[in-house]
Motif scaffolding. Structure first.
Motif, mmCIF file in Angstrom:
data_model
loop_
_atom_site.group_PDB
_atom_site.id
_atom_site.type_symbol
_atom_site.label_atom_id
_atom_site.label_comp_id
_atom_site.label_asym_id
_atom_site.label_seq_id
_atom_site.Cartn_x
_atom_site.Cartn_y
_atom_site.Cartn_z
ATOM 1 N N SER A 1 0.821 -1.216 0.000
ATOM 2 C CA SER A 1 0.000 0.000 0.000
ATOM 3 C C SER A 1 0.852 1.262 0.000
ATOM 4 O O SER A 1 1.935 1.289 0.580
ATOM 5 C CB SER A 1 -0.885 0.013 1.249
ATOM 6 O OG SER A 1 -1.637 -1.165 1.330
ATOM 7 N N THR A 2 0.301 2.300 -0.638
ATOM 8 C CA THR A 2 0.972 3.595 -0.629
ATOM 9 C C THR A 2 0.139 4.668 0.073
ATOM 10 O O THR A 2 0.647 5.742 0.369
ATOM 11 C CB THR A 2 1.278 4.067 -2.070
ATOM 12 O OG1 THR A 2 0.055 4.135 -2.810
ATOM 13 C CG2 THR A 2 2.255 3.120 -2.751
ATOM 14 N N ASP A 3 -1.151 4.365 0.335
ATOM 15 C CA ASP A 3 -1.987 5.322 1.068
ATOM 16 C C ASP A 3 -2.865 4.576 2.076
ATOM 17 O O ASP A 3 -2.920 3.350 2.095
ATOM 18 C CB ASP A 3 -2.810 6.203 0.132
ATOM 19 C CG ASP A 3 -3.873 5.453 -0.652
ATOM 20 O OD1 ASP A 3 -4.496 4.508 -0.124
ATOM 21 O OD2 ASP A 3 -4.116 5.822 -1.820
ATOM 22 N N LYS A 4 -3.545 5.340 2.884
ATOM 23 C CA LYS A 4 -4.311 4.799 4.007
ATOM 24 C C LYS A 4 -5.429 3.858 3.561
ATOM 25 O O LYS A 4 -5.607 2.782 4.152
ATOM 26 C CB LYS A 4 -4.894 5.973 4.810
ATOM 27 C CG LYS A 4 -5.445 5.585 6.148
ATOM 28 C CD LYS A 4 -6.137 6.722 6.874
ATOM 29 C CE LYS A 4 -5.340 7.964 7.017
ATOM 30 N NZ LYS A 4 -5.976 8.955 7.910
ATOM 31 N N ASP A 5 -6.199 4.220 2.549
ATOM 32 C CA ASP A 5 -7.312 3.363 2.117
ATOM 33 C C ASP A 5 -6.811 2.010 1.610
ATOM 34 O O ASP A 5 -7.367 0.969 1.941
ATOM 35 C CB ASP A 5 -8.155 4.058 1.044
ATOM 36 C CG ASP A 5 -8.986 5.200 1.613
ATOM 37 O OD1 ASP A 5 -9.251 5.208 2.834
ATOM 38 O OD2 ASP A 5 -9.381 6.090 0.834
ATOM 39 N N GLU A 6 -5.758 2.039 0.792
ATOM 40 C CA GLU A 6 -5.166 0.779 0.319
ATOM 41 C C GLU A 6 -4.657 -0.046 1.494
ATOM 42 O O GLU A 6 -4.803 -1.271 1.522
ATOM 43 C CB GLU A 6 -3.980 1.054 -0.618
ATOM 44 C CG GLU A 6 -4.328 1.590 -1.972
ATOM 45 C CD GLU A 6 -3.079 1.900 -2.793
ATOM 46 O OE1 GLU A 6 -1.939 1.796 -2.265
ATOM 47 O OE2 GLU A 6 -3.242 2.256 -3.964
ATOM 48 N N LEU A 7 -4.044 0.626 2.441
ATOM 49 C CA LEU A 7 -3.504 -0.044 3.622
ATOM 50 C C LEU A 7 -4.601 -0.790 4.375
ATOM 51 O O LEU A 7 -4.436 -1.964 4.727
ATOM 52 C CB LEU A 7 -2.843 0.983 4.545
ATOM 53 C CG LEU A 7 -2.408 0.452 5.914
ATOM 54 C CD1 LEU A 7 -1.245 -0.508 5.760
ATOM 55 C CD2 LEU A 7 -2.053 1.612 6.825
ATOM 56 N N GLN B 1 -17.716 -4.420 6.469
ATOM 57 C CA GLN B 1 -18.040 -3.874 7.786
ATOM 58 C C GLN B 1 -16.762 -3.392 8.489
ATOM 59 O O GLN B 1 -16.745 -2.329 9.110
ATOM 60 C CB GLN B 1 -18.732 -4.970 8.605
ATOM 61 C CG GLN B 1 -19.323 -4.522 9.904
ATOM 62 C CD GLN B 1 -19.948 -5.711 10.617
ATOM 63 O OE1 GLN B 1 -19.241 -6.500 11.235
ATOM 64 N NE2 GLN B 1 -21.262 -5.833 10.514
ATOM 65 N N ALA B 2 -15.701 -4.170 8.364
ATOM 66 C CA ALA B 2 -14.426 -3.803 8.983
ATOM 67 C C ALA B 2 -13.878 -2.513 8.374
ATOM 68 O O ALA B 2 -13.421 -1.615 9.100
ATOM 69 C CB ALA B 2 -13.425 -4.942 8.821
ATOM 70 N N LEU B 3 -13.925 -2.407 7.064
ATOM 71 C CA LEU B 3 -13.414 -1.207 6.390
ATOM 72 C C LEU B 3 -14.209 0.036 6.779
ATOM 73 O O LEU B 3 -13.634 1.101 7.028
ATOM 74 C CB LEU B 3 -13.418 -1.404 4.876
ATOM 75 C CG LEU B 3 -12.404 -2.425 4.348
ATOM 76 C CD1 LEU B 3 -12.655 -2.709 2.875
ATOM 77 C CD2 LEU B 3 -10.975 -1.951 4.576
ATOM 78 N N VAL B 4 -15.522 -0.098 6.862
ATOM 79 C CA VAL B 4 -16.365 1.024 7.282
ATOM 80 C C VAL B 4 -16.002 1.451 8.707
ATOM 81 O O VAL B 4 -15.869 2.642 9.005
ATOM 82 C CB VAL B 4 -17.865 0.662 7.170
ATOM 83 C CG1 VAL B 4 -18.730 1.677 7.891
ATOM 84 C CG2 VAL B 4 -18.277 0.552 5.712
ATOM 85 N N ALA B 5 -15.814 0.476 9.595
ATOM 86 C CA ALA B 5 -15.476 0.778 10.994
ATOM 87 C C ALA B 5 -14.147 1.529 11.086
ATOM 88 O O ALA B 5 -14.024 2.500 11.844
ATOM 89 C CB ALA B 5 -15.419 -0.512 11.804
ATOM 90 N N LEU B 6 -13.162 1.083 10.335
ATOM 91 C CA LEU B 6 -11.849 1.733 10.369
ATOM 92 C C LEU B 6 -11.920 3.158 9.827
ATOM 93 O O LEU B 6 -11.368 4.085 10.419
ATOM 94 C CB LEU B 6 -10.842 0.912 9.559
ATOM 95 C CG LEU B 6 -10.469 -0.435 10.170
ATOM 96 C CD1 LEU B 6 -9.741 -1.294 9.142
ATOM 97 C CD2 LEU B 6 -9.640 -0.244 11.428
#
Length: 155
Positions: free
Chosen positions: A18-24, A43-48
């Protein structure tokens, strides 16, 4: 003994792509889903992202601790990621992130969530920890090092 249960060698990523937060977030959640297939990825991605919208979890000196409440997490689960190149994370100190501890917790276990964050903070306060992690060559070595530092912080 909490960190030993949250993280495992199977959820350590030695060379984050990853190079940015969303990809990470996507890369690290994938690592957790491989070990915990009952975890709902979306659900996990939304929570983060929801937690991150309140304030950056890029806390200091190249370290980020993204975390969030995720109802599909049966317990507290996590992943460790290492980026030698650094990730654009919008950290509080504006520096790129090289070491990431991603944590997902069931919202019905707020005490456990706080206990994990407290234990991790204790390990991260050790000045040699980050340099030692960055030198490790295997996922087992990273996991063992985390456990060793965690046990040393209890002495």
């Amino acid at each position: 003994m909490i960190l030993e249960k949250v993280f495992s060698p199977e959820t350590v990523i030695l060379n984050l792509e990853s190079t940015d937060k969303d990809e990470l977030f996507e890369e690290m959640v994938e690592a957790i889903v491989r070990v915990h297939p009952g975890l709902d990825r979306n659900q996990a991605l939304v929570a983060l992202k929801e937690r991150e919208s309140k304030m950056s979890t890029g806390i200091m000196h190249g370290i980020a601790v993204p975390h969030g409440n995720c109802a599909s997490a049966k317990d507290v689960v996590g992943a460790i990621g290492i980026s030698h190149a650094g990730i654009d994370y919008d950290s509080l100190d504006k520096a790129p992130v090289n070491l990431v501890f991603l944590i997902l917790c069931n919202p019905e276990q707020p005490e456990m969530h706080l206990s994990v964050l407290k234990e991790l903070a204790s390990v991260l306060q050790n000045p040699g920890f980050v340099a030692d992690v960055m030198e490790k060559k295997t996922t087992q070595e990273v996991y063992d090092l985390l456990c060793a530092y965690k046990n040393a912080s209890l002495l």
